[in-house]
Design a protein around this motif. Structure first.
Motif, PDB file in Angstrom:
ATOM      1  N   THR A   1       2.168 -43.647 -16.675  1.00 39.45           N
ATOM      2  CA  THR A   1       1.879 -44.979 -17.209  1.00 39.45           C
ATOM      3  C   THR A   1       0.891 -44.893 -18.364  1.00 39.45           C
ATOM      4  O   THR A   1       1.075 -45.532 -19.410  1.00 39.45           O
ATOM      5  CB  THR A   1       1.317 -45.892 -16.103  1.00 39.45           C
TER       6      THR A   1
ATOM      7  N   PHE B   1       1.367 -45.888 -22.454  1.00 34.41           N
ATOM      8  CA  PHE B   1       0.533 -46.811 -23.205  1.00 34.41           C
ATOM      9  C   PHE B   1      -0.208 -46.128 -24.359  1.00 34.41           C
ATOM     10  O   PHE B   1      -0.885 -46.789 -25.145  1.00 34.41           O
ATOM     11  CB  PHE B   1      -0.513 -47.459 -22.294  1.00 34.41           C
TER      12      PHE B   1
ATOM     13  N   SER C   1       4.794 -45.977 -28.362  1.00 33.50           N
ATOM     14  CA  SER C   1       4.946 -47.360 -27.926  1.00 33.50           C
ATOM     15  C   SER C   1       6.036 -48.078 -28.703  1.00 33.50           C
ATOM     16  O   SER C   1       6.704 -48.972 -28.171  1.00 33.50           O
ATOM     17  CB  SER C   1       3.619 -48.119 -28.063  1.00 33.50           C
TER      18      SER C   1
ATOM     19  N   TYR D   1       8.675 -52.133 -11.588  1.00 29.68           N
ATOM     20  CA  TYR D   1       7.663 -51.364 -12.339  1.00 29.68           C
ATOM     21  C   TYR D   1       8.074 -51.194 -13.797  1.00 29.68           C
ATOM     22  O   TYR D   1       7.292 -51.464 -14.717  1.00 29.68           O
ATOM     23  CB  TYR D   1       7.461 -50.002 -11.672  1.00 29.68           C
TER      24      TYR D   1
ATOM     25  N   ILE E   1       6.236 -52.590 -17.236  1.00 27.86           N
ATOM     26  CA  ILE E   1       5.793 -51.665 -18.285  1.00 27.86           C
ATOM     27  C   ILE E   1       6.475 -51.994 -19.611  1.00 27.86           C
ATOM     28  O   ILE E   1       5.835 -52.038 -20.666  1.00 27.86           O
ATOM     29  CB  ILE E   1       6.102 -50.205 -17.886  1.00 27.86           C
ATOM     30  N   SER E   2       7.771 -52.231 -19.558  1.00 26.44           N
ATOM     31  CA  SER E   2       8.520 -52.559 -20.776  1.00 26.44           C
ATOM     32  C   SER E   2       8.034 -53.862 -21.383  1.00 26.44           C
ATOM     33  O   SER E   2       7.952 -54.013 -22.600  1.00 26.44           O
ATOM     34  CB  SER E   2      10.013 -52.654 -20.466  1.00 26.44           C
TER      35      SER E   2
ATOM     36  N   TRP F   1      -4.510 -52.548 -23.740  1.00 25.18           N
ATOM     37  CA  TRP F   1      -4.542 -51.688 -22.559  1.00 25.18           C
ATOM     38  C   TRP F   1      -5.255 -50.375 -22.826  1.00 25.18           C
ATOM     39  O   TRP F   1      -5.645 -49.679 -21.891  1.00 25.18           O
ATOM     40  CB  TRP F   1      -3.125 -51.405 -22.077  1.00 25.18           C
TER      41      TRP F   1
ATOM     42  N   VAL G   1      -4.988 -49.590 -15.612  1.00 23.77           N
ATOM     43  CA  VAL G   1      -3.769 -49.036 -15.007  1.00 23.77           C
ATOM     44  C   VAL G   1      -3.896 -49.029 -13.488  1.00 23.77           C
ATOM     45  O   VAL G   1      -2.916 -49.296 -12.775  1.00 23.77           O
ATOM     46  CB  VAL G   1      -3.473 -47.630 -15.562  1.00 23.77           C
TER      47      VAL G   1
END
Length: 205
Positions: free
Chosen positions: A98, A102, A111, A172, A176-177, A187, A195
């Protein structure tokens, strides 16, 4: 100054093409595929409109080659290999992935890839050429196949909440998308803490 030899000229061409593809990903990510124009890509890259067409025949070709180029350099397959070789727990591996998602890579396109793929994933299959659809589908399938064992192992060890593993993974990835499609910049400050909070949605308590 001595003229450039053929190898040097080819290197210059590849650098210029990479410059255009990097710019294209940012423009596609910021504006979506339909609203992006070649002139916008040229402006972002700092090159002429005609030079873009020197390297690409159409916007679809820019999109396909840019995605393919970026995916090859995104190191995501290497990241999963390193995670699988590590002694980290399943939840910690998911956390590290994760954080990687990011964090922009050295080419600063990580990204942007997520954001462009998110735009495309929302599109109708008939609205995009087959080669682009297949590339996006292949990319999405790779993430599913790589993450599913981590989620299943985490459920088995009691780290991750019980339930339909596939559905949990889908939730999940959707979250995230969604963050990537918006703007992951926020973030990147105090990322570990943020996170950890995010992953509480899948963490067994």
């Amino acid at each position: 100054m001595a003229p450039l030899n053929e190898n040097q000229l080819e290197q210059k061409r590849m650098e210029r093409k990479a410059q255009i593809m990097k710019a294209a990903l940012k423009v596609f990510a910021d504006n979506g595929v339909k609203l992006t124009k070649i002139s916008m890509i040229a402006k972002e890259a700092g090159v002429s409109h005609g030079l873009v067409y020197h390297y690409f025949t159409s916007k679809d070709e820019v999109l396909y080659e840019s995605l393919e180029w970026a995916m090859e350099r995104n190191r995501v397959d290497q990241v999963f290999h390193e995670l699988n070789e590590s002694q980290l727990s399943p939840l910690e591996k998911i956390k590290q992935f994760t954080i990687f998602g990011f964090t922009q890579g050295e080419l600063e396109v990580s990204s942007d890839i997520f954001r462009v793929v998110q735009h495309l994933a929302k599109s109708n299959e008939n609205d995009m050429p087959d080669n682009i659809y297949d590339l996006v589908k292949k990319s999405g399938q790779f993430y599913i196949e790589s993450l599913f064992p981590l989620f299943a192992e985490g459920q088995k060890s009691g780290e991750i909440i019980q339930g339909d593993t596939e559905e949990l993974l889908e939730i999940y990835l959707t979250v995230i998308s969604g963050i990537m499609a918006d703007d992951p910049t926020w973030w990147r400050e105090n990322m570990d803490q943020k996170v950890d909070i995010l992953l509480r949605m899948i963490t067994a308590r």
